[in-house]
Scaffold this motif. Structure first.
Motif, short mmCIF file in Angstrom:
data_model
loop_
_atom_site.label_atom_id
_atom_site.label_comp_id
_atom_site.label_asym_id
_atom_site.label_seq_id
_atom_site.Cartn_x
_atom_site.Cartn_y
_atom_site.Cartn_z
N LEU A 1 66.61 9.26 74.30
CA LEU A 1 68.01 8.74 74.68
C LEU A 1 68.72 9.89 73.78
CD1 LEU A 1 70.13 6.46 75.19
CD2 LEU A 1 70.15 5.93 72.78
N THR A 2 68.39 10.26 72.50
CA THR A 2 69.17 11.38 71.88
C THR A 2 69.16 12.74 72.43
OG1 THR A 2 68.41 10.22 69.97
CG2 THR A 2 69.80 12.27 69.64
N MET A 3 68.19 12.95 73.15
CA MET A 3 67.99 14.44 74.08
C MET A 3 68.93 14.24 75.31
SD MET A 3 63.86 15.31 73.53
CE MET A 3 64.08 16.46 75.05
N ARG A 4 69.29 13.17 75.70
CA ARG A 4 70.23 12.80 76.84
C ARG A 4 69.74 13.69 78.03
NH1 ARG A 4 76.06 14.45 76.15
NH2 ARG A 4 76.30 12.50 77.01
N THR A 5 68.48 13.40 78.30
CA THR A 5 67.62 14.00 79.46
C THR A 5 67.93 12.86 80.56
OG1 THR A 5 65.43 13.16 78.81
CG2 THR A 5 66.18 15.61 78.46
N GLN A 6 68.28 11.74 80.23
CA GLN A 6 68.23 10.51 81.06
C GLN A 6 67.12 10.29 82.06
OE1 GLN A 6 70.53 8.41 80.65
NE2 GLN A 6 72.19 10.06 79.22
N ASP A 7 65.97 10.43 81.55
CA ASP A 7 64.62 10.45 82.39
C ASP A 7 64.00 9.32 81.80
OD1 ASP A 7 62.51 10.81 83.91
OD2 ASP A 7 62.20 12.91 83.72
N TRP A 8 63.78 8.24 82.50
CA TRP A 8 63.12 7.13 81.88
C TRP A 8 62.11 6.71 82.72
CZ3 TRP A 8 64.88 5.94 77.40
CH2 TRP A 8 65.91 6.47 76.85
N HIS A 9 61.52 7.67 83.63
CA HIS A 9 60.14 7.16 84.47
C HIS A 9 58.87 6.96 83.56
CE1 HIS A 9 58.95 11.08 83.44
NE2 HIS A 9 57.64 11.02 83.98
N GLN A 10 58.73 7.55 82.20
CA GLN A 10 57.44 7.59 81.57
C GLN A 10 56.66 6.35 81.42
OE1 GLN A 10 60.64 8.09 80.63
NE2 GLN A 10 60.83 9.40 79.06
N ALA A 11 57.22 5.06 81.05
CA ALA A 11 56.41 3.89 80.95
C ALA A 11 55.82 3.46 82.38
CB ALA A 11 57.27 2.82 80.45
N ARG A 12 56.65 3.61 83.49
CA ARG A 12 56.18 3.29 84.72
C ARG A 12 55.19 4.25 85.30
NH1 ARG A 12 61.83 2.71 85.37
NH2 ARG A 12 61.94 4.85 86.45
N THR A 13 55.22 5.57 85.05
CA THR A 13 53.94 6.17 85.49
C THR A 13 52.90 6.10 84.79
OG1 THR A 13 55.61 8.16 85.84
CG2 THR A 13 53.41 8.73 85.54
N LEU A 14 52.88 5.77 83.30
CA LEU A 14 51.89 5.38 82.54
C LEU A 14 51.07 4.25 82.91
CD1 LEU A 14 53.33 6.96 79.13
CD2 LEU A 14 51.13 7.81 80.29
N GLN A 15 51.82 3.21 83.10
CA GLN A 15 51.57 1.72 83.38
C GLN A 15 50.83 1.90 84.76
OE1 GLN A 15 55.28 -0.07 83.33
NE2 GLN A 15 54.67 -0.98 81.23
N ALA A 16 51.22 2.69 85.69
CA ALA A 16 50.61 2.87 87.11
C ALA A 16 49.32 3.52 87.05
CB ALA A 16 51.48 3.63 88.07
N ALA A 17 48.91 4.13 86.16
CA ALA A 17 47.76 4.78 85.51
C ALA A 17 46.85 4.03 84.99
CB ALA A 17 47.79 6.21 85.19
#
Ligand SMILES: [Zn+2]
Length: 415
Positions: free
Chosen positions: A279-295
Motif C-alpha cells: 500500500l505504502t509503495m503505491r504500486t497498486q498491484d494486489w495479485h500476490q495472494a491469488r497467485t500464491l493460493q493458486a499454486a
C-alpha cells in the motif's frame, strides 16, 4: 516471559485455528500452555480455582505472530513519504537515511523507541515479534542493534525472534565484495548474540542472487536459519533461491509469478506478504495472494514495520488490507497472521490454541472475528494473554475468591 494458569470464560466464539470455531466456549491454560478448550458448559470440574478473565461474549483468537519487522530504528522518512505521494517510486534508497539516523542514536534511545513500538504491537494483539537488524550496516553497529533487540526482548512480554539483516543495503561508499565478506564474518558474533535467523534484501538496488546465496549458505553453516526479502521491486531470481536453500520464508513477493509461487509451494518455504508495504509503495498491484493460493503456497501476513515503507505495528490493519486489497477471506487472513506466521518462524507451538500450544491469545473487541476486518479504524483487541497471563487490556484477570465481589485484585497476573 509470562507463564501462568488462566481460565478464559464466556468466549462468544473461540477460533483455535486447529479446528472449527467453537461457540460459547472456554479456554484453560496451565503453566503457560493451553490445557483445555471446549464448550463452557462442559468445562471439567477438575479445573478448580485459578485466575480467570471474562470475555463477555467476545471472540478469542490466537495472539498475532508478526514474522517480519524492522522495529529498531531512529529518525524519520517523512520527506520520502511525501515525495511518494507525488509519484516518486520506491527504490530502496531511503534505507541509507534511516541508517544515518540510527547510527547517531544512543543505544538507550534505540531501546526506548523499540520498546514503544513493541508496546503498540502488544495493544493490537501481537504476542510474537520477529525483529531484524539492518539499520547499522557496520559490524559494530549491527551487533549494537542485536544488543538493543535483546534488551527489549528481556523487557516486553512478547516472544521475540532476532534476525541479523546486515545485508539490508550496501552502505554508501563501500565496495560490494568487501561488504559481503564483512556480513559473512559477522555471522558467528550475531549467532552468539542470540540471532536465530539471517535475512538478505535481494532485489534491484540491494543484493544480487549470487551475493544472497553466498551469505545465506554461510549463515546456514553457522546454524542461522534463512529468510529472504524477495520479489519486492523486481523479479531477480530471489524466490527460486529461497526455495532451493530451504529458507523458512520468502517475504514481500509483490512481483511473484506462477513459477515462483510453485517453487515456494514445493519447498514449503512460507510466503510472507506485507500488504501495508504494498500500500505504502503505491504500486497498486494486489495479485500476490491469488497467485500464491493458486499454486498452493502457505501464506503468512506480517507488518514489515519500518519507517519508510510500512509504518505500522498493527496486525489487525494488515489483516484488513489482506482481505480488502489482496482478496483473502477472513479465515485465510487470520490464519496467515497467526498459524502461518508461526510456521514462517518454524514454531509449531505458537499461532494456534490447540491443546499443548503456548497460551498466547487475543480477546477481540468484537463478538465475531469478521467484525475485526469489517470495523475499519477501530480498536480491534480488548485483552491480550501471553503464556496464560493477561498482559494488556481493559479488565484485569480476577483471582479466585470465595467472595467474587471482593476479588478485583490483579496481583496474580503480574508474575
Ligand atoms: Zn522488510
Amino acid at each position: 516471559m509470562p507463564c501462568g494458569d488462566l481460565l478464559i470464560r464466556r468466549i462468544g466464539r473461540l477460533v483455535p485455528m486447529t479446528g472449527p470455531p467453537i461457540a460459547d466456549a472456554a479456554l484453560v491454560a496451565r503453566a503457560g500452555r493451553v490445557a483445555w478448550i471446549g464448550l463452557e458448559r462442559e468445562l471439567p470440574a477438575a479445573v478448580g480455582e485459578m485466575p480467570s478473565v471474562d470475555a463477555g461474549g467476545a471472540a478469542v483468537i490466537p495472539g498475532f505472530v508478526d514474522a517480519h519487522t524492522h522495529l529498531v530504528w531512529a529518525g524519520s522518512r517523512r520527506t520520502e513519504f511525501e515525495a511518494r505521494l507525488t509519484g516518486v517510486p520506491y527504490d530502496g534508497g531511503g534505507i541509507a537515511t534511516t541508517v544515518a539516523a540510527t547510527r547517531q542514536a544512543s543505544t538507550e534511545e534505540l531501546i526506548e523507541l523499540t520498546r514503544e513500538r513493541a508496546a503498540a504491537a502488544l495493544a493490537t494483539g501481537t504476542t510474537t515479534l520477529e525483529i531484524k537488524t539492518g539499520y547499522g550496516l557496520t559490524v559494530e553497529a549491527e551487533l549494537r542493534l542485536l544488543d538493543a533487540i535483546n534488551a527489549v526482548a528481556a523487557d516486553v512480554p512478547q516472544r521475540v525472534e532476532a534476525t541479523y539483516l546486515g545485508a539490508h543495503a550496501v552502505p554508501p561508499g563501500r565496495d560490494r565484495a568487501g561488504y559481503v565478506a564483512e556480513v559473512i564474518s559477522t555471522l558467528p558474533a550475531a549467532r552468539a548474540l542470540g540471532a536465530r535467523w539471517c535475512d538478505v534484501f535481494c532485489d534491484r538496488g540491494a543484493f544480487t542472487v549470487a551475493e544472497a546465496r553466498q551469505i545465506l549458505t554461510a549463515a546456514a553453516a553457522q546454524g542461522l536459519g534463512g529468510r529472504l526479502h524477495a520479489d519486492q521491486i523486481e523479479r531477480l531470481g530471489a524466490v527460486p533461491l529461497a526455495a532451493e536453500l530451504g529458507c523458512a520464508s520468502a517475504d514481500h513477493l509483490d512481483r511473484i509469478d506462477e513459477e515462483g509461487a510453485a517453487a515456494l509451494a514445493r519447498s514449503g518455504t512460507v510466503a510472507v506478504l506485507v500488504p501495508t508495504a504494498t500500500l505504502t509503495m503505491r504500486t497498486q498491484d494486489w495479485h500476490q495472494a491469488r497467485t500464491l493460493q493458486a499454486a498452493g503456497a502457505t501464506i503468512a501476513l506480517a507488518t514489515d514495520c519500518n519507517p519508510g515503507t510500512s509504518w505500522t505495528e498493527s496486525m489487525p490493519y494488515v489483516v484488513q488490507l489482506a482481505c480488502l486489497a489482496l482478496g483473502m477471506s477472513v479465515e485465510e487472513a487470520l490464519r496467515g497472521a497467526t498459524l502461518h506466521g508461526a510456521r514462517a518462524l518454524r514454531r509449531a507451538d505458537l499461532g494456534h490454541l490447540g491443546v499443548g500450544a503456548v497460551a498466547d491469545a487475543a480477546v477481540l473487541a468484537a463478538e465475531h472475528e469478521v467484525d475485526l476486518v469489517a470495523h475499519l479504524g477501530a480498536a480491534a483487541v480488548r485483552d491480550v494473554v501471553i503464556g496464560g497471563v493477561v498482559v494488556s487490556g481493559s479488565r484485569p484477570a480476577q483471582d479466585p475468591s470465595p467472595d467474587q465481589s471482593s476479588s478485583a485484585s490483579s496481583a496474580s497476573t503480574s508474575t
